[in-house]
Motif scaffolding. Structure first.
Motif, PDB file in Angstrom:
ATOM      1  N   HIS A  45      -0.878   8.392   9.927  1.00 47.07           N
ATOM      2  CA  HIS A  45       0.335   8.739  10.644  1.00 47.07           C
ATOM      3  C   HIS A  45      -0.077   9.697  11.736  1.00 47.07           C
ATOM      4  N   GLY A  46       0.253   9.351  12.967  1.00 44.66           N
ATOM      5  CA  GLY A  46      -0.098  10.202  14.084  1.00 44.66           C
ATOM      6  C   GLY A  46       0.795  11.420  14.172  1.00 44.66           C
ATOM      7  N   PRO A  47       0.458  12.361  15.031  1.00 43.00           N
ATOM      8  CA  PRO A  47       1.268  13.563  15.225  1.00 43.00           C
ATOM      9  C   PRO A  47       2.632  13.210  15.809  1.00 43.00           C
ATOM     10  N   PHE A  48       3.637  13.973  15.417  1.00 44.02           N
ATOM     11  CA  PHE A  48       4.988  13.711  15.919  1.00 44.02           C
ATOM     12  C   PHE A  48       5.871  14.947  15.968  1.00 44.02           C
ATOM     13  N   TRP A  49       5.501  16.010  15.250  1.00 41.10           N
ATOM     14  CA  TRP A  49       6.371  17.177  15.144  1.00 41.10           C
ATOM     15  C   TRP A  49       6.627  17.802  16.516  1.00 41.10           C
ATOM     16  N   GLY A  50       7.924  18.021  16.816  1.00 43.08           N
ATOM     17  CA  GLY A  50       8.288  18.843  17.961  1.00 43.08           C
ATOM     18  C   GLY A  50       8.235  18.179  19.313  1.00 43.08           C
TER      19      GLY A  50
ATOM     20  N   LEU B 165      -3.800   1.673   3.109  1.00 44.16           N
ATOM     21  CA  LEU B 165      -3.561   3.107   2.995  1.00 44.16           C
ATOM     22  C   LEU B 165      -3.224   3.694   4.351  1.00 44.16           C
ATOM     23  N   GLU B 166      -2.224   4.562   4.374  1.00 41.72           N
ATOM     24  CA  GLU B 166      -1.910   5.358   5.558  1.00 41.72           C
ATOM     25  C   GLU B 166      -2.118   6.829   5.207  1.00 41.72           C
ATOM     26  N   LEU B 167      -3.128   7.418   5.791  1.00 40.35           N
ATOM     27  CA  LEU B 167      -3.399   8.826   5.535  1.00 40.35           C
ATOM     28  C   LEU B 167      -2.453   9.710   6.347  1.00 40.35           C
ATOM     29  N   GLN B 168      -1.912  10.736   5.695  1.00 45.61           N
ATOM     30  CA  GLN B 168      -0.971  11.628   6.371  1.00 45.61           C
ATOM     31  C   GLN B 168      -1.471  13.080   6.365  1.00 45.61           C
ATOM     32  N   SER B 169      -2.780  13.220   6.428  1.00 45.31           N
ATOM     33  CA  SER B 169      -3.399  14.548   6.449  1.00 45.31           C
ATOM     34  C   SER B 169      -3.726  15.025   7.857  1.00 45.31           C
TER      35      SER B 169
ATOM     36  N   GLY C 275       0.837  -1.186   0.000  1.00 49.50           N
ATOM     37  CA  GLY C 275       0.000   0.000   0.000  1.00 49.50           C
ATOM     38  C   GLY C 275       0.874   1.238   0.000  1.00 49.50           C
ATOM     39  N   ALA C 276       0.319   2.354   0.448  1.00 47.73           N
ATOM     40  CA  ALA C 276       1.091   3.591   0.403  1.00 47.73           C
ATOM     41  C   ALA C 276       0.598   4.578   1.444  1.00 47.73           C
ATOM     42  N   ALA C 277       1.487   5.532   1.758  1.00 50.71           N
ATOM     43  CA  ALA C 277       1.170   6.659   2.623  1.00 50.71           C
ATOM     44  C   ALA C 277       0.970   7.886   1.747  1.00 50.71           C
ATOM     45  N   MET C 278      -0.106   8.605   1.993  1.00 49.77           N
ATOM     46  CA  MET C 278      -0.384   9.781   1.175  1.00 49.77           C
ATOM     47  C   MET C 278      -1.415  10.670   1.860  1.00 49.77           C
ATOM     48  N   THR C 279      -1.498  11.892   1.377  1.00 50.06           N
ATOM     49  CA  THR C 279      -2.521  12.812   1.850  1.00 50.06           C
ATOM     50  C   THR C 279      -3.814  12.579   1.079  1.00 50.06           C
ATOM     51  N   LEU C 280      -4.853  13.247   1.505  1.00 47.01           N
ATOM     52  CA  LEU C 280      -6.133  13.119   0.794  1.00 47.01           C
ATOM     53  C   LEU C 280      -6.034  13.608  -0.639  1.00 47.01           C
ATOM     54  N   ASP C 281      -5.233  14.652  -0.865  1.00 48.90           N
ATOM     55  CA  ASP C 281      -5.032  15.122  -2.243  1.00 48.90           C
ATOM     56  C   ASP C 281      -4.396  14.032  -3.097  1.00 48.90           C
TER      57      ASP C 281
END
Length: 272
Positions: free
Chosen positions: A66-71, A30-34, A8-14
């Motif tokens: 993908h869950g939040p991770f920034w910072g 599918l892994e959504l990254q939005s 499968g793949a990771a991608m945004t809704l776009d």
């Protein structure tokens, strides 16, 4: 695995708009990254969730985010930061409940620095695990309630076993292991960690998710598969021995090359 796995793949809704036919043709995971950014999770994300449900109507592959991770790190020494991280993970799980996602990727707290220093300070190894449990305590309960699994992805992890032990310490079906092939290859090339297939072997049937990206062992490239120096046949030979059926998620920078990455794996006879 007795037949070739379907990636499968990771991608945004776009990106889903562009690759919807590719996803649906083989019921690809599918892994959504939005839903990664704090601005999204703190705002009104209901329209994004509605868009996801509409786009994925009829999709029979497994869905995750993908869950939040920034910072932040999930093992912060600061209790105030841990509280923010806990809230952010719960926000991610709220998204999972809203769109029917059964998996959420979170980032490992281990670094190359910790590899050399956890045993340099008495109790540091145990304290890191304890802090991670405090941070994830509410999220684990929530994930169990909604039937979602948080998979802990290697970032700088030099020891392929330590993250597996961390996931196992929760003794919960809501916590498992992820491997990012590019991160593992970076650790191999830059810090002397084992090669990528060793990470797969170390995870064993705790492994429920894999980010497939190619790299050169120097940086986190997220190149299309076949463009770097990862030994894919060795990686997939290790995966073939597992019974946990991990989601195999192409995660590359140039989303237009997602079908080409899958085609490359098919060309070397390891996946489709």
């Amino acid at each position: 695995m007795t037949s070739l796995p379907v990636v499968g793949a990771a991608m945004t809704l776009d990106d889903v708009e562009l690759h919807r036919d590719w996803l649906f043709e083989k019921s690809r995971d599918l892994e959504l990254q939005s839903f990664v950014d704090a601005e999204v999770l703190n705002g009104d994300w209901a329209p994004l969730a509605a868009r996801a449900r509409k786009l994925l109507d009829g999709h029979t592959g497994r869905l995750g985010i993908h869950g939040p991770f920034w910072g932040f790190t999930i093992a912060s020494e600061d209790p105030d930061i841990r509280a923010v991280v806990s809230r952010r993970l719960l926000q991610g799980l709220d998204v999972c409940a809203a769109i029917g996602a059964t998996q959420m990727v979170v980032h490992s707290p281990y670094t190359s620095w910790s590899y050399n220093n956890l045993d340099n300070n008495d109790g540091a190894r145990e304290a890191l695990i304890e802090r991670t449990h405090i941070t994830l305590r509410d999220a684990v309960r929530r994930a169990e309630d909604i039937g979602c699994t948080m998979v802990i992805e290697n970032i700088e992890d030099k020891d392929p076993h330590i993250r597996v032990a961390l996931a196992d310490s929760f003794n919960s079906p809501a916590v498992a292991v992820s491997i990012d092939t590019g991160h593992a290859h970076y650790a191999h090339g830059y810090t002397g960690a084992p090669p990528v297939d060793y990470y797969v072997k170390a995870a064993g049937n705790h492994l429920q998710h894999v980010h497939l990206q190619d790299a050169d062992g120097y940086a986190d490239r997220h190149w299309s598969l076949g463009e770097g120096s990862i030994h894919w046949r060795a990686v997939f030979a290790a995966l073939a021995k597992l019974e946990s059926n991990p989601r195999l998620i192409i995660e590359i920078k140039d989303k237009s090359k997602i079908p080409a990455s899958a085609a490359y794996l098919a060309s070397i006879g390891v996946a489709e």
